[in-house]
Design a protein around this motif. Sequence first.
Motif, PDB file in Angstrom:
ATOM      1  N   ASP A 103       0.819  -1.215   0.000  1.00 50.62           N
ATOM      2  CA  ASP A 103       0.000   0.000   0.000  1.00 50.62           C
ATOM      3  C   ASP A 103       0.854   1.267   0.000  1.00 50.62           C
ATOM      4  OD1 ASP A 103      -2.430  -1.298  -0.104  1.00 50.62           O
ATOM      5  OD2 ASP A 103      -2.669  -1.417   2.068  1.00 50.62           O
ATOM      6  N   SER A 104       2.086   1.141   0.485  1.00 51.80           N
ATOM      7  CA  SER A 104       2.943   2.329   0.555  1.00 51.80           C
ATOM      8  C   SER A 104       3.910   2.409  -0.629  1.00 51.80           C
ATOM      9  CB  SER A 104       3.744   2.309   1.866  1.00 51.80           C
ATOM     10  OG  SER A 104       4.727   1.292   1.785  1.00 51.80           O
ATOM     11  N   SER A 105       4.023   1.322  -1.374  1.00 53.20           N
ATOM     12  CA  SER A 105       5.021   1.268  -2.442  1.00 53.20           C
ATOM     13  C   SER A 105       4.618   2.112  -3.649  1.00 53.20           C
ATOM     14  CB  SER A 105       5.196  -0.191  -2.878  1.00 53.20           C
ATOM     15  OG  SER A 105       5.956  -0.249  -4.067  1.00 53.20           O
ATOM     16  N   ASP A 154       8.391  -7.065 -13.996  1.00 52.59           N
ATOM     17  CA  ASP A 154       7.879  -8.193 -13.195  1.00 52.59           C
ATOM     18  C   ASP A 154       8.810  -9.394 -13.342  1.00 52.59           C
ATOM     19  OD1 ASP A 154       5.707  -6.644 -12.539  1.00 52.59           O
ATOM     20  OD2 ASP A 154       4.250  -7.782 -13.726  1.00 52.59           O
ATOM     21  N   LYS A 155       9.197  -9.644 -14.562  1.00 50.03           N
ATOM     22  CA  LYS A 155      10.061 -10.790 -14.876  1.00 50.03           C
ATOM     23  C   LYS A 155      11.418 -10.628 -14.186  1.00 50.03           C
ATOM     24  CE  LYS A 155      11.101 -13.437 -18.952  1.00 50.03           C
ATOM     25  NZ  LYS A 155      11.254 -13.421 -20.391  1.00 50.03           N
ATOM     26  N   LYS A 156      11.947  -9.419 -14.280  1.00 49.12           N
ATOM     27  CA  LYS A 156      13.242  -9.124 -13.654  1.00 49.12           C
ATOM     28  C   LYS A 156      13.132  -9.337 -12.143  1.00 49.12           C
ATOM     29  CE  LYS A 156      16.682  -5.392 -13.375  1.00 49.12           C
ATOM     30  NZ  LYS A 156      16.682  -4.043 -12.830  1.00 49.12           N
ATOM     31  N   PHE A 157      12.034  -8.859 -11.583  1.00 52.52           N
ATOM     32  CA  PHE A 157      11.830  -9.007 -10.135  1.00 52.52           C
ATOM     33  C   PHE A 157      11.844 -10.484  -9.743  1.00 52.52           C
ATOM     34  CE2 PHE A 157       8.975  -9.935  -6.591  1.00 52.52           C
ATOM     35  CZ  PHE A 157       9.596  -9.209  -5.578  1.00 52.52           C
ATOM     36  N   CYS A 158      11.077 -11.284 -10.461  1.00 54.64           N
ATOM     37  CA  CYS A 158      10.973 -12.711 -10.095  1.00 54.64           C
ATOM     38  C   CYS A 158      12.326 -13.401 -10.212  1.00 54.64           C
ATOM     39  CB  CYS A 158       9.943 -13.423 -10.967  1.00 54.64           C
ATOM     40  SG  CYS A 158       8.264 -12.872 -10.627  1.00 54.64           S
ATOM     41  N   SER A 159      13.088 -13.081 -11.247  1.00 55.34           N
ATOM     42  CA  SER A 159      14.354 -13.797 -11.387  1.00 55.34           C
ATOM     43  C   SER A 159      15.373 -13.313 -10.355  1.00 55.34           C
ATOM     44  CB  SER A 159      14.881 -13.764 -12.825  1.00 55.34           C
ATOM     45  OG  SER A 159      15.383 -12.505 -13.122  1.00 55.34           O
ATOM     46  N   GLU A 160      15.390 -12.027 -10.052  1.00 56.97           N
ATOM     47  CA  GLU A 160      16.330 -11.551  -9.021  1.00 56.97           C
ATOM     48  C   GLU A 160      15.931 -12.057  -7.632  1.00 56.97           C
ATOM     49  OE1 GLU A 160      17.203  -7.335  -9.244  1.00 56.97           O
ATOM     50  OE2 GLU A 160      17.743  -7.485 -11.368  1.00 56.97           O
ATOM     51  N   ALA A 161      14.625 -12.139  -7.396  1.00 59.56           N
ATOM     52  CA  ALA A 161      14.155 -12.656  -6.100  1.00 59.56           C
ATOM     53  C   ALA A 161      14.570 -14.120  -5.944  1.00 59.56           C
ATOM     54  CB  ALA A 161      12.642 -12.509  -5.985  1.00 59.56           C
ATOM     55  N   ALA A 198      11.906  -6.908   2.565  1.00 64.18           N
ATOM     56  CA  ALA A 198      13.226  -6.247   2.504  1.00 64.18           C
ATOM     57  C   ALA A 198      13.759  -6.277   1.074  1.00 64.18           C
ATOM     58  CB  ALA A 198      14.198  -6.930   3.463  1.00 64.18           C
ATOM     59  N   PHE A 199      13.578  -7.420   0.428  1.00 68.50           N
ATOM     60  CA  PHE A 199      14.046  -7.532  -0.955  1.00 68.50           C
ATOM     61  C   PHE A 199      13.269  -6.599  -1.883  1.00 68.50           C
ATOM     62  CE2 PHE A 199      13.871  -9.170  -5.221  1.00 68.50           C
ATOM     63  CZ  PHE A 199      15.213  -9.333  -5.518  1.00 68.50           C
ATOM     64  N   MET A 200      11.953  -6.512  -1.663  1.00 73.18           N
ATOM     65  CA  MET A 200      11.116  -5.644  -2.515  1.00 73.18           C
ATOM     66  C   MET A 200      11.505  -4.171  -2.346  1.00 73.18           C
ATOM     67  SD  MET A 200       7.459  -7.584  -2.017  1.00 73.18           S
ATOM     68  CE  MET A 200       6.456  -6.616  -3.134  1.00 73.18           C
ATOM     69  N   LYS A 201      11.810  -3.789  -1.107  1.00 67.79           N
ATOM     70  CA  LYS A 201      12.213  -2.395  -0.860  1.00 67.79           C
ATOM     71  C   LYS A 201      13.510  -2.078  -1.617  1.00 67.79           C
ATOM     72  CE  LYS A 201       9.999  -1.634   3.594  1.00 67.79           C
ATOM     73  NZ  LYS A 201      10.099  -1.770   5.043  1.00 67.79           N
ATOM     74  N   PHE A 231      14.646  -3.620  -4.253  1.00 71.41           N
ATOM     75  CA  PHE A 231      14.335  -3.645  -5.692  1.00 71.41           C
ATOM     76  C   PHE A 231      13.671  -2.327  -6.108  1.00 71.41           C
ATOM     77  CE2 PHE A 231      11.907  -4.679  -9.481  1.00 71.41           C
ATOM     78  CZ  PHE A 231      12.770  -5.480 -10.224  1.00 71.41           C
ATOM     79  N   GLU A 232      12.812  -1.836  -5.250  1.00 72.37           N
ATOM     80  CA  GLU A 232      12.118  -0.573  -5.556  1.00 72.37           C
ATOM     81  C   GLU A 232      13.100   0.590  -5.656  1.00 72.37           C
ATOM     82  OE1 GLU A 232       8.561   0.251  -3.293  1.00 72.37           O
ATOM     83  OE2 GLU A 232       8.385   2.270  -4.144  1.00 72.37           O
ATOM     84  N   THR A 233      14.036   0.640  -4.709  1.00 69.49           N
ATOM     85  CA  THR A 233      15.042   1.707  -4.738  1.00 69.49           C
ATOM     86  C   THR A 233      15.903   1.612  -6.004  1.00 69.49           C
ATOM     87  OG1 THR A 233      15.153   1.408  -2.362  1.00 69.49           O
ATOM     88  CG2 THR A 233      16.837   2.818  -3.315  1.00 69.49           C
ATOM     89  N   GLU A 234      16.309   0.397  -6.318  1.00 76.14           N
ATOM     90  CA  GLU A 234      17.191   0.193  -7.474  1.00 76.14           C
ATOM     91  C   GLU A 234      16.498   0.446  -8.812  1.00 76.14           C
ATOM     92  OE1 GLU A 234      19.820  -3.338  -5.303  1.00 76.14           O
ATOM     93  OE2 GLU A 234      18.457  -3.849  -6.946  1.00 76.14           O
ATOM     94  N   ASN A 235      15.160   0.298  -8.811  1.00 77.72           N
ATOM     95  CA  ASN A 235      14.442   0.422 -10.092  1.00 77.72           C
ATOM     96  C   ASN A 235      13.491   1.620 -10.127  1.00 77.72           C
ATOM     97  OD1 ASN A 235      15.053  -2.254 -11.742  1.00 77.72           O
ATOM     98  ND2 ASN A 235      14.911  -2.791  -9.583  1.00 77.72           N
ATOM     99  N   ALA A 236      13.772   2.600  -9.283  1.00 81.80           N
ATOM    100  CA  ALA A 236      12.871   3.768  -9.211  1.00 81.80           C
ATOM    101  C   ALA A 236      12.954   4.592 -10.497  1.00 81.80           C
ATOM    102  CB  ALA A 236      13.273   4.628  -8.015  1.00 81.80           C
TER     103      ALA A 236
END
Length: 359
Positions: A278-280, A307-314, A349-352, A354-359
Amino acid sequence: MSRIYNFSAGPSMLPLEVLEQAAAEMTDYNGSGMSVMEMSHRSPVYDAIIKQTEADFRKLMNIPDNYKVLFLQGGASTQFAAVPLNLMKTGKADYVVSGQFSKKAFKEAQKYGDAKCIASSEDRTFAYIPDVTPDMVRPDADYVHVCYNNTIFGTKYPEVPNVGDKVLVADMSSCITSEPVDVTKFGVIYAGAQKNMAPAGLTVVIIREDLLGNARPETPTMLDYKTMADNDSMYNTPPCYTIYIAGLVYKWALKNGGLTAMKERNEKKAKLLYDYLDSSKLFKPTADKKYRSMMNVCFVTGDADLDKKFCSEAAAAGLSNLKGHRSVGGMRASIYNAMPYEGVEALVAFMKKFETENA
Ligand code: PMP
């Protein structure tokens, strides 16, 4: 040993303690000199296992005595046919279509009689649960079928739908044992075990006794609930080993405080993830707030490549199976009972990051 956080929608994570106990008992169960996999289902030692499993499940779910518990095969999908074959007496049944599995159940029932869709949320890609009121139900319908938690779209009934005095049938495959439910509000509850209870291969049916014995004549013997109830799920060879693991999982849940405690744990995990979503600014949850599932959390970035990049990095970071269902894309984190809080913390933590890196 290294275990990852597995967010698969099912088959999915099992409690580590359960896997370790199963491993310890793998070649010699309780001094029997054999594995549970190798035992006759008619042996006294196995009989004790299945009886204890049922007793623990009854205790966990608070199942009244006038309900039978059946341990079956064929997956929840087989129940899509078994339900109309056993319960359609007038030949009419009403269905609520709130996702892909309830749609499949509805289509299957149409093979056997006059199945009617009385409410659907397909207009907005199943992002919500449609309202159901008693006046929507046909007076001569034998039952109303719902899917309580929609695994693919991440939605759940916020409360038991009001269908008046009609028999309510619920597919609880992806939410069974995640929180207490009032079994007496349902005529039949069924669930594939491979999410919250066991490996694949077991389907659990909870059925009110007065609903037994109405199967139509052409019902395959194996799909007749009465045959299975009369034979204590032993008309033929049951999925012995899966039932044994389910038994260990029920004991684990009871030891950890039962379904009230499971609910608290699950709410805490889901809150952590939804609060972040909700905050992202990057990730968006896809289900309407009121109907959010505690078990399957669906979200997107809005950009399929990202989305694809997120799943593979996760996955590379030890957070696996986050890809959404093939029919909808995006991401889905399935956080069933066995997913620890730390797993969701690691994901957030990983999503945060990823969000910073892909802003
Ligand atoms: N209903 C629901 C809600 C499900 O999530 C699934 C499987 N993911 C099914 C039915 C189908 O179950 P099975 O694969 O055991 O037939």
